[in-house]
Design an enzyme around this catalytic site. Structure first.
Site, PDB file in Angstrom:
ATOM      1  N   GLN A  51     -19.491  51.030  -7.528  1.00  0.00           N
ATOM      2  CA  GLN A  51     -20.398  50.082  -8.168  1.00  0.00           C
ATOM      3  C   GLN A  51     -19.927  49.714  -9.572  1.00  0.00           C
ATOM      4  OE1 GLN A  51     -24.044  52.255  -7.758  1.00  0.00           O
ATOM      5  NE2 GLN A  51     -24.472  51.482  -5.702  1.00  0.00           N
ATOM      6  N   GLY A  85     -33.720  46.340   4.723  1.00  0.00           N
ATOM      7  CA  GLY A  85     -34.715  45.598   3.966  1.00  0.00           C
ATOM      8  C   GLY A  85     -35.278  46.408   2.816  1.00  0.00           C
ATOM      9  N   SER A 118     -32.316  45.446  -1.797  1.00  0.00           N
ATOM     10  CA  SER A 118     -32.233  45.670  -3.243  1.00  0.00           C
ATOM     11  C   SER A 118     -32.463  44.382  -4.019  1.00  0.00           C
ATOM     12  CB  SER A 118     -30.867  46.259  -3.604  1.00  0.00           C
ATOM     13  OG  SER A 118     -29.824  45.367  -3.245  1.00  0.00           O
ATOM     14  N   HIS A 172     -21.354  41.848  21.220  1.00  0.00           N
ATOM     15  CA  HIS A 172     -21.859  42.009  22.585  1.00  0.00           C
ATOM     16  C   HIS A 172     -20.742  42.045  23.625  1.00  0.00           C
ATOM     17  CE1 HIS A 172     -25.094  42.619  25.184  1.00  0.00           C
ATOM     18  NE2 HIS A 172     -25.909  41.640  24.826  1.00  0.00           N
ATOM     19  N   ASP A 202     -23.468  47.205  24.170  1.00  0.00           N
ATOM     20  CA  ASP A 202     -24.676  46.743  24.853  1.00  0.00           C
ATOM     21  C   ASP A 202     -25.911  47.133  24.053  1.00  0.00           C
ATOM     22  OD1 ASP A 202     -25.343  49.465  25.522  1.00  0.00           O
ATOM     23  OD2 ASP A 202     -23.892  49.328  27.160  1.00  0.00           O
TER      24      ASP A 202
END
EC number: 2.3.1.168
Length: 482
Positions: free
Chosen positions: A378, A424, A403, A452, A456
């Site tokens: 960071q 979230g 965030s 995909h 699955d």
């Protein structure tokens, strides 16, 4: 009689043959190649050392040379000049910083290979520089004419000669890695490179440094830990974003460079992947309490403890059970490579744009060690100083969009990875316990995307359930930690 006269003349005037050493100059180093030195007399042939010394003048090196941009690696062919540390007329020494360049993968500091004076800068700020093209002109320092006595030495054995050649082999490393080694007084010849063709990577330097000094701080005694007093939780309001200036004149066109250029390539490739999504809700009430207890402990060790180290460690434990999610596919999706290391990427929003550095080998790191690495990434990310090693080699990604704000997202997979998760914001919401009573819960929503073609829905669901169980019951992680 004629033969006797010839023999007598030869004995009176002994023939002395001297084969002199000669010198060849390669670059700035003088390599001595000895020829035999012998004397021939009658009636005995013998080898002798010469009693005189040869004298040679040093090569004059006061000339202007073109300093070309070297190959930075990782297939990078062009960079953007972000900052010049020198100007025309400045005097520099070897390993002095010349400039800071930024590719679509990392920022790199270019250092000087010569002692001398800067005569010309080929680029202005924000110009595009190409690998193999001149970067600066530098007038190298001239060596004063001098004569050196060359002392004759016995011939070097084959074993010694071979050993010297090995020592003289070129060490493969980028300028940033060389600078890191120089700052820590590490000889590159003592470091074993793990990159291609023995190239020394930043990880190799850090690993070598850790072996020499140790990188993990010992835990502080409980008696010395003084938890900070709880702060009152005031209502926070979003800070309004400053409006961009209104241009009343002509439109402005800017080139796509740096990390934006990398995003163009990555997202264009991601469009070829058939995505499917999966969402779930996580109750982090227990984890929030645990983090509050551990925050002052980590702070006493100099580390800021967020939720991300727990998210990463739980994901790594889940990947051990579902290795297909830690795999990669080739361009045509004909082969799947299962990755041994869990290099989990973290999407970061910076002033330079979106970057995704990754924490290497999460599967063998503790939560505290992961927090240390996240703090380092960071700090470097906010200043635009992340290296190529930090930005490449990811195997799985988490994006903490919460965030900034938001509950759900539709994350885009970073090729050649096969899965990504978006986290979230954590919100206090009412929920029912097992007895039917309402309680205040700390709820976070997670949104998964997977390829995909090879993943699955059932696999993604089982992985998410396992990851969820570790976070909702942090004590469960202790059972599977190694």
């Amino acid at each position: 009689m004629a033969a006797a006269r010839v023999l007598r003349t030869w004995s009176q005037n002994a023939v002395r043959l001297t084969c002199v050493r000669y010198f060849q100059t390669f670059n700035s180093a003088r390599v001595l190649k000895p020829k035999c030195v012998c004397s021939v007399g009658y009636p005995l042939f013998k080898y002798s050392q010469p009693r005189h010394s040869l004298r040679t003048a040093a090569v004059l090196q006061g000339q202007v040379v073109q300093f070309k941009l070297s190959d930075i690696g990782e297939g990078i062919r062009e960079v953007t000049i972000k900052e010049w540390y020198v100007k025309e007329g400045d005097t520099v020494s070897q390993f002095d910083s010349i400039c800071e360049v930024q590719s679509d993968k990392a920022s790199v500091t270019i250092t000087s290979r010569y002692d001398g004076v800067i005569k010309r800068l080929y680029y202005n700020l924000d110009d595009i520089a190409y690998v193999g093209k001149p970067l600066i002109d530098i007038e190298t320092e001239a060596l004063k004419d001098s004569e050196e006595d060359v002392v004759e030495t016995p011939a070097v054995s084959h074993d010694e000669h071979t050993h010297q050649e090995i020592k003289g082999q070129k060490t493969l490393a980028t300028p940033a890695v060389r600078r890191l080694a120089m700052e820590n007084n590490i000889k590159l010849s003592e470091v074993v490179g793990s990159g291609k063709d023995g190239r020394i990577l930043k990880e190799d330097i850090l690993s070598f440094l850790e072996k020499q000094t140790g990188a993990i701080l010992p835990p502080s005694p409980k008696s010395e830990i003084t938890p900070p007093p709880p702060q009152p939780k005031d209502r926070t309001f979003p800070t309004p974003i400053a409006k961009p200036p209104v241009f009343t004149g002509k439109d402005r066109t800017e080139p796509v460079t740096g990390f934006q250029k990398a995003m163009v390539k990555t997202m264009s490739a991601a469009l070829k992947i058939p995505h499917f999504g999966y969402c779930d809700e996580i109750d982090l009430t227990q984890l929030v309490k645990l983090r509050e207890e551990l925050k002052p402990v980590a702070l006493a060790r100099g580390i800021k403890l967020s939720f991300m180290p727990f998210f990463l460690k739980a994901a790594s434990l889940g990947l051990l059970q579902f290795p297909i999610l830690n795999a990669s596919v080739d361009e045509n999706c004909q082969n799947i490579t299962y990755k041994a290391s869990h290099n989990i990427g973290i999407a970061m929003d910076t002033e330079l744009g979106l970057i995704v550095p990754n924490v290497k080998n999460v599967q063998v790191r503790s939560v505290f060690e992961i927090a240390m690495e996240l703090n380092r990434l960071q700090k470097l990310g906010s200043s635009g100083q992340l290296g190529t090693t930090d930005l490449t080699g990811g195997t799985f990604t988490l994006s903490n969009i919460g965030s900034i704000g938001g509950t759900y997202a539709k994350p885009v997979i970073l090729p050649p990875e096969v899965a990504i998760g978006a986290l979230g914001a954590i919100k206090a919401l009412p929920r029912f316990d097992q007895k039917g009573d309402v309680y205040k819960a700390q709820i976070m929503n997670v949104s998964w995307s997977a390829d995909h073609r090879v993943i699955d829905g059932a696999t993604m669901s089982r992985f998410s359930n396992l990851w969820k169980s570790y976070l909702e019951n942090p004590a469960f992680m202790l059972l599977d930690l190694k």
